[in-house]
Design an enzyme around this catalytic site. Structure first.
Site, PDB file in Angstrom:
ATOM      1  N   LEU A   1       0.827  -1.203   0.000  1.00 11.54           N
ATOM      2  CA  LEU A   1       0.000   0.000   0.000  1.00 11.54           C
ATOM      3  C   LEU A   1       0.862   1.254   0.000  1.00 11.54           C
ATOM      4  CD1 LEU A   1      -2.628  -1.069   2.695  1.00 11.54           C
ATOM      5  CD2 LEU A   1      -2.833  -1.243   0.210  1.00 11.54           C
ATOM      6  N   GLY A   2       2.071   1.128   0.507  1.00 12.28           N
ATOM      7  CA  GLY A   2       2.975   2.269   0.574  1.00 12.28           C
ATOM      8  C   GLY A   2       4.333   1.830   1.078  1.00 12.28           C
TER       9      GLY A   2
ATOM     10  N   SER B   1      11.174   5.090   4.077  1.00 12.53           N
ATOM     11  CA  SER B   1      12.616   4.899   4.092  1.00 12.53           C
ATOM     12  C   SER B   1      13.031   3.642   4.844  1.00 12.53           C
ATOM     13  CB  SER B   1      13.301   6.120   4.722  1.00 12.53           C
ATOM     14  OG  SER B   1      12.796   6.341   6.031  1.00 12.53           O
ATOM     15  N   TYR B   2      12.209   3.180   5.788  1.00 12.53           N
ATOM     16  CA  TYR B   2      12.605   2.018   6.574  1.00 12.53           C
ATOM     17  C   TYR B   2      11.495   0.982   6.729  1.00 12.53           C
ATOM     18  CZ  TYR B   2       9.985   4.043  10.478  1.00 12.53           C
ATOM     19  OH  TYR B   2       8.995   4.551  11.273  1.00 12.53           O
TER      20      TYR B   2
ATOM     21  N   VAL C   1       4.337  -1.000   3.913  1.00  8.44           N
ATOM     22  CA  VAL C   1       3.006  -1.334   4.408  1.00  8.44           C
ATOM     23  C   VAL C   1       2.259  -2.123   3.352  1.00  8.44           C
ATOM     24  CG1 VAL C   1       0.803  -0.443   5.268  1.00  8.44           C
ATOM     25  CG2 VAL C   1       2.936   0.730   5.853  1.00  8.44           C
TER      26      VAL C   1
ATOM     27  N   LYS D   1       2.740  -3.428   8.777  1.00  7.15           N
ATOM     28  CA  LYS D   1       3.929  -2.590   8.634  1.00  7.15           C
ATOM     29  C   LYS D   1       5.133  -3.492   8.788  1.00  7.15           C
ATOM     30  CE  LYS D   1       5.902   1.702  10.534  1.00  7.15           C
ATOM     31  NZ  LYS D   1       5.694   2.753  11.568  1.00  7.15           N
TER      32      LYS D   1
ATOM     33  N   ASP E   1       4.603  14.161  17.054  1.00 10.83           N
ATOM     34  CA  ASP E   1       4.782  14.227  15.596  1.00 10.83           C
ATOM     35  C   ASP E   1       3.418  14.260  14.887  1.00 10.83           C
ATOM     36  OD1 ASP E   1       6.185  14.383  13.237  1.00 10.83           O
ATOM     37  OD2 ASP E   1       6.551  12.238  13.063  1.00 10.83           O
TER      38      ASP E   1
END
Length: 416
Positions: A66-67, A70-71, A74, A89, A190
């Protein structure tokens, strides 16, 4: 390349070029051998794709990605026991090591989500399960399935903003989730549109607790030290280098910047580089457009107060007149930018798992392993979880029987 000589073929059926020439269509250079390709009519070309083998991690069937960040990557997933759609994830240890505090952030996120998921809140992402694969050094976090982030929706919209009624809906749900976190002595640190996800019912889910901080539940203060949030969303107290400040008011500032972005398509502070951006935020001067309603202007001013002592709390935001007043819905809704809410990537894998017995021998479709081997693989993964991640992860014991009708029908699958 063919061994047939050019004289045996029609010239119009051949394409000539000299291997190594500066221009492949330049035939003046005879120092390189000539390569000849046959022309084939496009109607005669048959494209065949080999079906991907369904992959499992424990009881979860994995779908397509799905996406990817950088690390972490998903993917869509399906709980084969409850038939619940999920998102997984996937994080690789070697990639986490390349990021400052990468492994620590992952452990912190798992720990906080497990605590929060014991009493799930509708506006907080829920963690269903955790698996760790020893051989590949991968950690799998199975969570609430979401379609996209609010940042994805803003990027995909023409005006890069939401209509007021839609912004109201999303920020109200964000306040609800944020107030719940603060009541549990958790500071997110965040908050931004990229960390506000939407599930298929358009409910906001606050995610990504990698830099979050859990405060002492017996302390009357909510002071924290430092923050690792995105530069565009940092508060003035961080920009000017204060040592300690209110964690809850830090989250409110970031939510205020997010709301400003929702309703204007811009940010209250912007610059060409981080140093100029920090200076502007440290000065605290910004402009709220005149076309916004007065009550919304008042809310933004309260959330973006320079001194955090004067800033609204998440509870104050929930009770602000602009939030409590119902907004008239219009027809200019920003839509989810893909069809993932209705169209699952798992369908193709479910089709393969439920092929009839006579279809198993189709090309590219391997014979199914026995159910007992699936049971063993699932247990091996779970024991690896408990052995390596330990008490901190508190991996739930999901080694219940896999002998249901779904598992008995699995064909051509393998463990990820």
């Amino acid at each position: 390349m063919t061994t047939t000589t050019p004289s045996e073929l029609n010239e119009e059926d051949l394409v000539h070029f000299n291997l190594g020439a500066s221009d492949p269509w330049d035939d003046e250079n005879d120092d390189y051998p000539e390569v000849i390709f046959h022309k084939v009519p496009s109607a005669d070309i048959v494209y065949e794709t080999t079906p991907q083998i369904p992959k499992f991690v424990g009881k979860y069937l994995l779908g397509d990605a799905l996406g990817e960040g950088s690390y972490a990557r998903v993917k869509e997933a399906l709980d084969t026991e409850t038939v619940r759609r999920a998102a997984v994830k996937i994080m690789k240890k070697k990639k986490l090591k390349k990021i400052p505090s990468g492994e620590e952030n992952m452990k912190r996120e798992i720990s906080l989500l497990q605590k929060l998921s014991k009493n799930p809140h509708p506006n907080i992402i829920e963690l269903y399960d955790v698996h760790y694969k020893v051989e590949k050094e991968k950690t799998y976090l199975f969570m609430t399935f979401c379609c996209c982030s609010l940042q994805d929706m803003l990027d995909d919209s023409e005006e890069k903003k939401f209509p007021l009624w839609q912004a109201h809906k999303y920020i109200y749900q964000t306040f609800q989730g944020l107030h719940y976190l603060h009541s549990r002595h958790i500071i997110h640190k965040d908050i931004k549109p990229a960390n506000l996800l939407l599930d298929p019912s358009h409910t906001v889910k606050i995610c990504d607790f990698g830099v979050a901080e859990e405060l002492d539940p017996f302390s009357q203060a909510d002071t924290i030290k430092g923050s690792q949030g995105a530069p565009m969303f940092i508060a003035p107290e961080i920009a000017v280098g204060k040592d300690v400040f209110s964690g809850q008011k830090l989250d409110v500032w970031s939510a205020g910047v997010s709301l400003y972005n929702f309703v204007t398509g811009n940010y209250p502070f912007n610059a060409d580089n981080v140093f100029k951006l920090y200076r502007k935020i440290g000065e605290g001067k910004y402009i709220i457009p005149d076309y916004l309603p007065e009550s919304l202007k008042n809310l933004l001013e309260g959330m973006l107060q320079y001194e955090f002592e004067n800033r609204l709390s998440s509870h104050d935001c929930l009770n602000h007149p602009w939030i409590t007043r119902k907004q008239n819905r219009s027809y200019d809704e920003v839509q989810i930018p893909n069809n993932i809410a209705e169209e699952s990537t798992l369908i193709q894998y479910l089709d393969q798992l439920h092929l009839e017995e006579g279809d198993i021998s189709l090309p590219g479709h391997p014979t199914a392993p026995p159910t007992s081997s699936l049971q063993t693989s699932s247990d091996d993964i779970l024991s690896s979880d408990q052995r390596l991640v330990g008490d901190m992860l508190e991996v739930s014991d999901s080694r219940s029987s896999r002998s249901g009708s779904f598992v008995n029908s699995m064909k051509g699958c393998k463990q990820q």
